[in-house]
Design an enzyme around this catalytic site. Structure first.
Site, short mmCIF file in Angstrom:
data_model
loop_
_atom_site.label_atom_id
_atom_site.label_comp_id
_atom_site.label_asym_id
_atom_site.label_seq_id
_atom_site.Cartn_x
_atom_site.Cartn_y
_atom_site.Cartn_z
N ASP A 36 40.54 41.05 39.99
CA ASP A 36 38.97 41.37 39.93
C ASP A 36 38.71 42.46 41.20
O ASP A 36 39.29 42.70 41.94
CB ASP A 36 38.05 40.23 39.71
CG ASP A 36 37.18 40.46 38.90
OD1 ASP A 36 36.57 39.58 38.34
OD2 ASP A 36 36.53 41.71 38.88
N GLU A 76 26.94 38.66 35.49
CA GLU A 76 27.53 37.93 36.52
C GLU A 76 26.66 37.02 37.32
O GLU A 76 25.83 36.45 36.74
CB GLU A 76 28.28 39.08 37.32
CG GLU A 76 29.31 39.81 36.62
CD GLU A 76 30.23 40.51 37.80
OE1 GLU A 76 30.64 41.57 37.42
OE2 GLU A 76 30.79 39.98 38.64
#
Ligand code: GLC
Length: 645
Positions: free
Chosen positions: A323, A519
């Protein structure tokens, strides 16, 4: 150096073939010409092409393939100079000209640089098209996965995957960092909406459907030799990203995102690994590792899971991408962080900024033996395998044929259908719904009434989404204006006070919800609605015979402030650009069929609360609405117990 030796050998063979034919029998087959490179021969099997190419590559070229850079950080000429294998757009990473042509020109510019390297290995461009191509202005934006979980229609999800792939290819992009296959256990998480559900089987079912939609070659499509993928899916984030504990995150002021999953292996295997096994079995060839940790160890450092389970036990033959700068979180010592994560099984590093630092570190680690050459070769083999599977070697440049699919009538109809199927009817007192198209007067208010940005949520135009009407689409207001009959007076008052109205409306509609987020920015301790919206709901009670509330949110929210003033409540999640799918159901043209993919709590204080831990919790200790709940307009509305939230 290796390649020089190869050419010397070829040249000597060539010389011998041209020598006076005393030593060569007249029927000898001419020596292969220097450019008879197997990897360039589309007729050769993919694995043979991979083997041949790998054998030709220098360490620099191999490390370049393991390097992914965000498009705003790559310097002109450096893709060629450093043999960069991948470029990405993060949330909001659009070109100045945010059109299919503008995107295509950008992607082609990067690809031309990659093809200018000696071996001409094409790069692979990735993007988060998590609910349609969200970075693309005026794209078709579908419901986020939470809504698709409520719809629970795998065939629909597969079609959405295909439509999304087409709009990605309209911009020259073959790689989607999607689907999220988190099995979300605590809806305070800011990524709840990216997940399909709290239920493992539902996540596995819809995740594989979406992967099939993205990857399956369409009927009639002419693939390149060896091409098996239409576009590339990336189930993420491996593993347990949705199972972290509130307050365990060490990332900035995030509370649960990127936190720690604290479960035993049996629970991990029962609840959180199955969607990845299903994804691999469905042909997934890229997986993204999770920022989160398992029992205190970062996922990007978990060799037992990345290599032994995913690649070994599950037989995953694609590549693992990190990521965003996640490798850096493993250790303050960057060298250790890189060595640990690559040796754990990460194959491509989403650096995404300082690529020279990563490349330099890799060279040092391989030269010192801290990262075995065999690990590099395995990573590069996996990456090359996927690039061949995408046909990139044979058609590396964008195909503009897909540009007309963006917001095509077919895609808009599909999105509208998905919206209708995603709606969940939570309450319906006094038979408020369905509405009649002959209703005399409808009052409308609420922050979400004319706000396509609140319909699309995060990962749209910008990483955090953009509130307001910034992209093409149909707002709830516009949908109502189109749906009501000619005799209906529709009054929209953003302030929600209707002071000029002498009489009550038959129906009052208030569209409330959450402003977009993504997020950990969306991690919420209380799940409360905006107080202005709550006030508009209580105001509407004074101005309408019946009050209908539509919730635009990324997750279940706290309803205690509005329940006393409402007749009907609809969970619409973040439905995307096509709100006509809402009015189709509001007026009864289509039925309510959606069922809750997540347990709906009475208050955040009950969390984590889900179908995996709600057994025995009833009455005020239990959820407001359980997993799988959803009314039709012919169902009686439940009498909700009075509880102190
Ligand atoms: C983000 C997300 C991930 C996304 C990536 C690239 O931080 O965690 O889901 O694919 O970066 O945008």
């Amino acid at each position: 150096m290796k390649r020089i030796a190869y050419f010397v050998l070829m040249f000597s063979l060539l010389l011998s073939a041209c020598a006076t034919p005393t030593s060569v029998p007249p029927t000898a087959v001419p020596a292969p010409t220097v450019d008879a490179m197997i990897y360039k021969d589309p007729a050769q099997p993919v694995e043979a092409r991979v083997d041949d190419l790998l054998a030709r590559m220098t360490l620099d070229e191999k490390i370049g393939q393991m390097t992914q850079v965000e498009k705003g950080s790559i310097q002109p000429g450096d893709i060629t100079k450093y043999y960069i294998g991948s470029i990405l757009s993060g949330g909001g990473g659009s070109p100045a000209e945010n059109t299919p042509a503008g995107w295509t020109a950008m992607v082609k510019g990067f690809q031309d640089e990659a093809l200018a390297t000696e071996l001409g290995i094409p790069l692979i461009y990735g993007v988060d098209a998590v609910h349609g191509h969200g970075n693309l202005l005026n794209a078709t934006i579908f419901p986020h996965n939470i809504g698709l979980g409520a719809a629970n229609d795998p065939a629909l999800v597969e079609k959405i995957g295909r439509a999304t792939a087409e709009e990605m290819l309209a911009t020259g992009i073959p790689w989607n960092f999607a689907p999220v296959v988190a099995v979300v256990q605590d809806v305070r998480w800011g990524r709840t909406y990216e997940g399909y559900s709290e239920n493992t089987a539902l996540v596995s079912s819809l995740g594989t459907a979406y992967i099939n939609g993205l990857q399956t070659l369409p009927d009639g499509y002419q693939p390149a030799p060896g091409q098996t993928l239409f576009t590339l899916a990336t189930p993420k984030h491996f593993v347990g990203d949705g199972a972290t504990v509130w307050g365990s995150s060490k990332s900035g002021d995030y509370k649960i995102d990127q936190g720690d999953m604290q479960v035993d292996e049996a629970t991990l295997r029962k609840l959180f690994l199955p969607p990845y096994k299903a994804a691999v079995d469905a042909g997934a060839l890229s997986v993204m590792a999770s920022f989160s940790s398992w029992n205190g160890v970062k996922m990007h450092a978990q060799k037992g899971l990345l290599t032994d389970v995913l690649k070994g036990e599950f037989g995953f033959s694609g590549f693992i991408v990190s990521d965003w700068q996640a490798i850096d979180q493993i250790d303050l010592d960057y060298y250790k962080a890189v060595v640990t994560s690559i040796n754990a099984g990460v194959d491509m590093n989403m650096v995404p900024y300082d690529y020279i630092k990563f490349i330099t570190t890799m060279k040092k680690a391989v030269s010192s033996g801290d990262i075995p050459q065999a690990r590099v070769d395995d990573a590069v083999r996996r990456i090359l395998r996927v690039k061949f599977a995408l046909g990139l070697f044979d058609h590396p440049l964008p195909d503009s044929n897909y540009q007309q699919t963006v917001r095509s009538p077919e895609h808009l109809a599909l999105a509208r259908e998905a919206v209708s199927k995603s709606l969940v009817l939570l309450t319906n007192q006094n038979q408020a719904l369905p509405l009649s198209k002959d209703t005399q007067t409808i009052f409308l208010s609420g922050s979400g009434a004319d706000n396509i940005g609140m319909q699309t949520g995060g990962w749209t135009l910008q990483w955090q989404g953009v509130s307001g009407n910034s992209t093409a689409g149909t707002s709830v207001l516009a949908a109502l204006q189109s749906a009501v009959g000619p005799g209906t007076k529709l009054v929209y008052d953003p302030a929600g006070v209707f002071k000029d109205q002498s009489a009550k409306a038959e129906i009052g509609i208030v569209v409330v919800g959450e402003q977009p987020y993504a997020e950990g920015v969306g991690d919420s301790a209380d799940l409360l609605l905006n107080y202005k919206d709550v006030t508009k709901v209580s105001n509407m009670r004074d101005h309408a015979e019946k009050v209908v509330v539509i919730i635009l949110s990324g997750r279940p929210v706290n309803l205690n402030g509005i329940l006393p003033y409402t007749d009907a409540i609809i969970a619409a999640w973040w439905p995307g650009t096509e709100a006509a799918g809402i009015t189709d159901v509001l007026f009864g043209d289509k039925p309510f069929t959606g069922k809750l993919p997540y347990t709906w709590p009475r208050a955040a204080s009950q969390l984590p609360l889900n179908s995996n831990n709600a057994d025995g919790k009833t009455g005020c200790d239990g959820p407001l609405f359980p997993f799988g709940y959803g009314l039709t307009t012919s169902d009686p509305s439940p009498k909700l117990p009075e509880c102190n939230p």
